[in-house]
Design a protein around this motif. Structure first.
Motif, short mmCIF file in Angstrom:
data_model
loop_
_atom_site.label_atom_id
_atom_site.label_comp_id
_atom_site.label_asym_id
_atom_site.label_seq_id
_atom_site.Cartn_x
_atom_site.Cartn_y
_atom_site.Cartn_z
N SER A 37 0.95 -1.25 0.30
CA SER A 37 -0.10 0.00 0.06
C SER A 37 0.91 1.28 0.02
O SER A 37 1.95 1.20 0.46
CB SER A 37 -0.96 -0.05 1.09
N ASN A 64 4.99 -2.88 5.29
CA ASN A 64 5.55 -2.66 6.28
C ASN A 64 6.07 -4.00 6.96
O ASN A 64 5.20 -4.83 7.38
CB ASN A 64 4.84 -2.00 7.38
N HIS A 118 11.89 -0.21 11.74
CA HIS A 118 10.65 -0.17 10.81
C HIS A 118 11.27 -0.54 9.49
O HIS A 118 12.19 0.02 8.97
CB HIS A 118 10.16 1.02 10.92
N SER A 144 2.48 4.48 1.30
CA SER A 144 2.74 5.16 2.53
C SER A 144 3.47 6.46 2.22
O SER A 144 4.67 6.56 1.67
CB SER A 144 3.77 4.31 3.38
N ARG A 189 -8.67 1.15 10.32
CA ARG A 189 -8.23 1.30 9.19
C ARG A 189 -8.86 1.25 7.96
O ARG A 189 -9.01 1.81 7.01
CB ARG A 189 -6.99 0.46 9.25
N GLN A 230 4.69 0.47 -0.31
CA GLN A 230 5.70 -0.46 0.48
C GLN A 230 4.76 -1.49 1.32
O GLN A 230 3.64 -1.21 1.60
CB GLN A 230 6.61 0.26 1.42
N GLN A 284 13.24 5.76 7.09
CA GLN A 284 12.18 5.58 7.83
C GLN A 284 12.36 5.14 9.32
O GLN A 284 11.43 4.63 9.98
CB GLN A 284 11.31 4.37 7.19
C1 NAG Z 1 3.71 1.72 7.07
O1 NAG Z 1 4.52 2.34 7.90
C2 NAG Z 1 4.58 3.68 7.52
C3 NAG Z 1 5.40 4.67 8.36
O2 NAG Z 1 5.36 4.09 9.69
C4 NAG Z 1 3.12 4.38 8.03
O3 NAG Z 1 2.70 5.59 7.50
C5 NAG Z 1 1.83 3.55 6.95
O4 NAG Z 1 0.84 3.77 7.52
C6 NAG Z 1 2.06 2.13 7.12
N1 NAG Z 1 1.40 1.05 6.53
C7 NAG Z 1 0.51 0.45 6.95
C8 NAG Z 1 -0.26 -0.33 5.59
O5 NAG Z 1 0.52 0.05 8.22
#
Ligand code: NAG
Ligand code: NAG
Ligand code: NAG
Ligand code: NAG
Ligand code: NAG
Ligand code: NAG
Length: 664
Positions: free
Chosen positions: A112, A121, A168, A114, A653, A119, A153
């Protein structure tokens, strides 16, 4: 490693002159080996641009199984934050089946946007000292991320990476663009290029034409691709269950002929080989040259730090003791002992005036508690503890110890018979404060969550395991209690107060450990054999650790007083009543800290209580070794993490995602 990085930088500079990439920004830019140049940032290394039709999609990563650690769907899914059953299904194996080394597995993930990048996570906890963003990106994550993206990050810089830190990890993935959708592609797979592969051979594996892969990576027919870089492969259907790679050329194949002037269909294959050979040769040549350069620079750097303290001397324990005993406080020294470890962390001798300044003349408002003061050295926070008499024992122990979960001694000062120890600062005070302190500050804060409590127990066990099994000679802390477990800004635990700690060298045939007549410690935490016979063994720390775990579970103090204040009971005794007999689940529910508000997995709480019960066994031979305790806690911790993602958060979410799409 530094050598390789230096060398890589130079190679890149050379390559930059020889290759140029067309920039259409329509799809994703290939990393082009810039992931090796960690000191510089490039558009391509930061991540894949969020330019697709949708902001999230199913995507695939490839991962080479690397036994012993990452060879099963379960372990790989833990590393890459996927789901074991999905990896198993995608590769036609079972969740726990171990596959042969270097088997390429496909890993389904949700990709998704970000910020500006696509990326996925994941998170990674640093395992050993010496890991860098580069080794984590290249070796552990097999180039699915880059050192540049990791650094961007995470708020730590490269020199700040210590064992136990949680990073992260943004993994590279992408969703199809409008153009790719029109061409019938539904997924993008991040493929790890191996030795001897070419765009055309990769295309064959997945049944995709060469041009589509070139386009997906903004490459042209005669671009070079590099071994151990990620490349995007557009797919019309889900990837095959078994990736059948083309033949790998023999290891020491002779230099291939130069590529023909007009790129034919085979050209990219030759180019990748040329890329590797050129890379290896240059790496060797430049590596040798830069080795000396880097070394010289490293030397200079070491000489330059720390700037505030003019003298830097390599000393042994003896000399530092001499310094402690005899050197007046008129001069500042920086001591560093033998070994690389001591080059990173050195213990300094401070001037008394420096301490006065840092603590505001030991002002009341800088007092943390007891004889501990908050100090600020050029903006860096530290804690200064004032002790009477000779504390060379504690200094000498802490000086030799380096562990993320043990408070770091940065320096000391002897002045008019008192010793001032300067420690790393723990922002969140002690565990005792969070569990038992009734003062406003803690009562008004949110109580420690289950996951935080498990992490704290795990951290303390990690530190004890280090003391008992990885220091030579082994050490016993002897005074573990919740008041000596400090919490940093992220609620990671650091053991402090080594005033009673000592080495236990005797592990001879008769199992003879030291005896003492001078029994000191804290009531409620002292093991029976120590109180009764003065016997000092690592098992006394295990006992105290069990009590700390019971405090974490119940929120009660080590000695529980009756309501009317007459009698008292040891927490270590209460646990037996809770876990024996009938209605254990209910009794355990009643034992647990009400501040947790029932937000914990009861099964794991039970495992943890059982573990604590074993630790506080009356007979020291029935208690487990701390290494076993640590392993059990690791399992409890990873299960707690699986349990943790609170359903509420997930729900909110997905709600926000649906409301987003409504407006598109
Ligand atoms: C992935 O990590 C980024 C940075 O911490 C954050 O902004 C983003 O919402 C995260 N994406 C998901 C799908 O959790
Ligand atoms: C990098 O990205 C920025 C913004 O996306 C763009 O302005 C810049 O031209 C890019 N640089 C290169 C070298 O492509
Ligand atoms: C999965 O593996 C089994 C044997 O392990 C085999 O019989 C079956 O055909 C495989 N399925 C696919 C889709 O490859
Ligand atoms: C992607 O997310 C959906 C919904 O959150 C979930 O059902 C699915 O299992 C996830 N896929 C992977 C590969 O984790
Ligand atoms: C990157 O990792 C691979 C696999 O572990 C290794 O073979 C390669 O040498 C590494 N690259 C560098 C530059 O260290
Ligand atoms: C470590 O990180 C902190 C911020 O978390 C920073 O203030 C400090 O300067 C860093 N130390 C080193 C040696 O890089």
């Amino acid at each position: 490693m530094a050598t390789i990085q230096c060398a890589a930088t130079t190679i890149l500079l050379l390559l930059l002159f020889t290759s140029s990439i067309p920039k259409s920004h329509s799809q994703q830019e290939y990393v082009n080996n810039k992931q090796l140049d960690c000191d510089n940032e490039f558009n391509s290394t930061k991540g894949n641009i969020c330019n697709g039709v949708s902001t999230s999609c199913t995507s695939y990563l490839t991962f080479k199984s690397s036994p012993p650690e990452y060879a099963t769907p379960s372990s790989i899914s833990y590393l890459l934050n996927s789901t074991p059953s999905l990896i198993a299904a995608a590769n036609n194996i079972t969740d726990v089946e171990s596959v042969a080394a270097d088997t390429l597995l496909t890993v389904p993930i949700n990709c998704s946007c970000s910020g500006p990048y696509y990326q996925h996570n994941a998170s990674y906890s640093i395992k050993i000292l010496g890991e860098t963003y580069f080794t984590i990106a290249n070796n552990t994550y097999q180039s699915l991320t880059t050192c540049q993206a990791l650094r961007a990050q995470n708020r730590f810089n490269d020199r700040n990476l210590t064992k136990g830190l949680n990073l992260h990890v943004p993994l590279r993935c992408a969703c199809p663009t409008e153009k790719q959708r029109q061409a019938g592609f539904n997924y993008l797979l991040t493929y790890l290029v191996s030795k001897g592969e070419s765009i055309s051979s990769i295309g064959e594996i997945f049944g995709v034409d060469e041009q589509s892969i070139l386009d997906a990576n903004e490459l042209s027919a005669n671009s070079v691709i590099f071994y151990f870089t990620p490349i995007s492969v557009p797919l019309k259907t889900e990837p095959p269950a078994k990736i059948q790679r083309g033949a790998t050329p023999p290891e020491d194949s002779p230099l291939p002929p130069p590529p023909p002037p007009d790129g034919d269909s085979d050209s990219s294959k030759k180019w990748v080989i040329v890329g590797i050979v050129v890379g290896v040769v240059l790496l060797l040549l430049v590596g040798v040259a830069l080795f000396f350069l880097c070394r010289r620079q490293r030397k200079k750097k070491n000489e330059a730090t720390p700037p505030a303290k003019p003298f830097s001397a390599s000393t042994t324990t003896e000399t530092s003791k001499k310094v402690l005993d005899s050197i007046p406080t008129s001069q500042s020294w920086s001591l560093s002992s033998e070994g690389v470890r001591y080059m990173i962390e050195s213990v300094s001798v401070y001037k008394f005036e420096e301490l006065q300044q840092a603590t505001g003349f030991f002002s009341e408002e800088n007092k943390i508690k007891g004889s501990v003061y908050r100090a600020s050295f050029k903006g860096d926070h530290a804690a200064v503890k004032v002790l009477k008499g000779d504390v060379s024992g504690e200094i000498n122990i802490l000086k030799r110890i380096n562990h993320f979960n043990i408070i770091r001694l940065s320096g000391f000062c002897v002045y008019k018979g008192d010793t001032y120890l300067v420690y790393e600062f723990a922002e969140n005070d002690s565990l005792e404060d969070w569990l038992h302190n009734d003062s406003k500050k803690y009562v008004n804060s949110v109580s420690l969550s289950w996951v935080q409590r498990v992490q704290i127990a795990h951290d303390v066990a990690d530190a004890l395991n280090y003391l008992h099994n990885y220091t030579s000679p082994p050490h016993v802390h002897k005074n573990l209690k919740s008041g000596n477990v400090l919490l940093d800004g992220n609620f990671r635990a650091k053991i402090s107060n080594f005033g009673l700690a000592r080495a236990v060298e005797d592990r001879g045939d008769d199992g003879g450990f030291q005896l003492t007549r001078h029994v000191v410690g804290t009531q409620g935490y002292m093991a029976p054999e120590y109180i009764e016979n003065g016997l000092i063994t690592p098992k006394m720390d295990v006992f105290a650790f069990g009590v700390v775990v019971l405090e974490l579970l119940s929120g009660r103090e080590a000695i529980v007083r009756d309501k009317n204040g007459t009698g008292q009971q040891m927490l270590s005794g209460i646990v037996n009543q809770v876990l024996e007999g009938e209605n254990v689940r209910e009794k355990l529910g009643g034992f647990m800290d009400p501040n947790l508000r029932g937000e914990y997995p009861l099964d794991l709480a039970y495992s943890m209580a059982e573990l604590a019960k074993l630790c506080v066994a009356h007979d020291l031979n029935s208690r487990p070794q701390i290494s076993e305790v640590f392993m059990t806690l690791s399992k409890i911790q990873s299960s707690s993490l699986d349990w943790d993602p609170s359903d509420d958060l997930e729900r909110s979410r997905s709600v926000s995602q649906t409301s987003d799409s409504r407006y598109r």
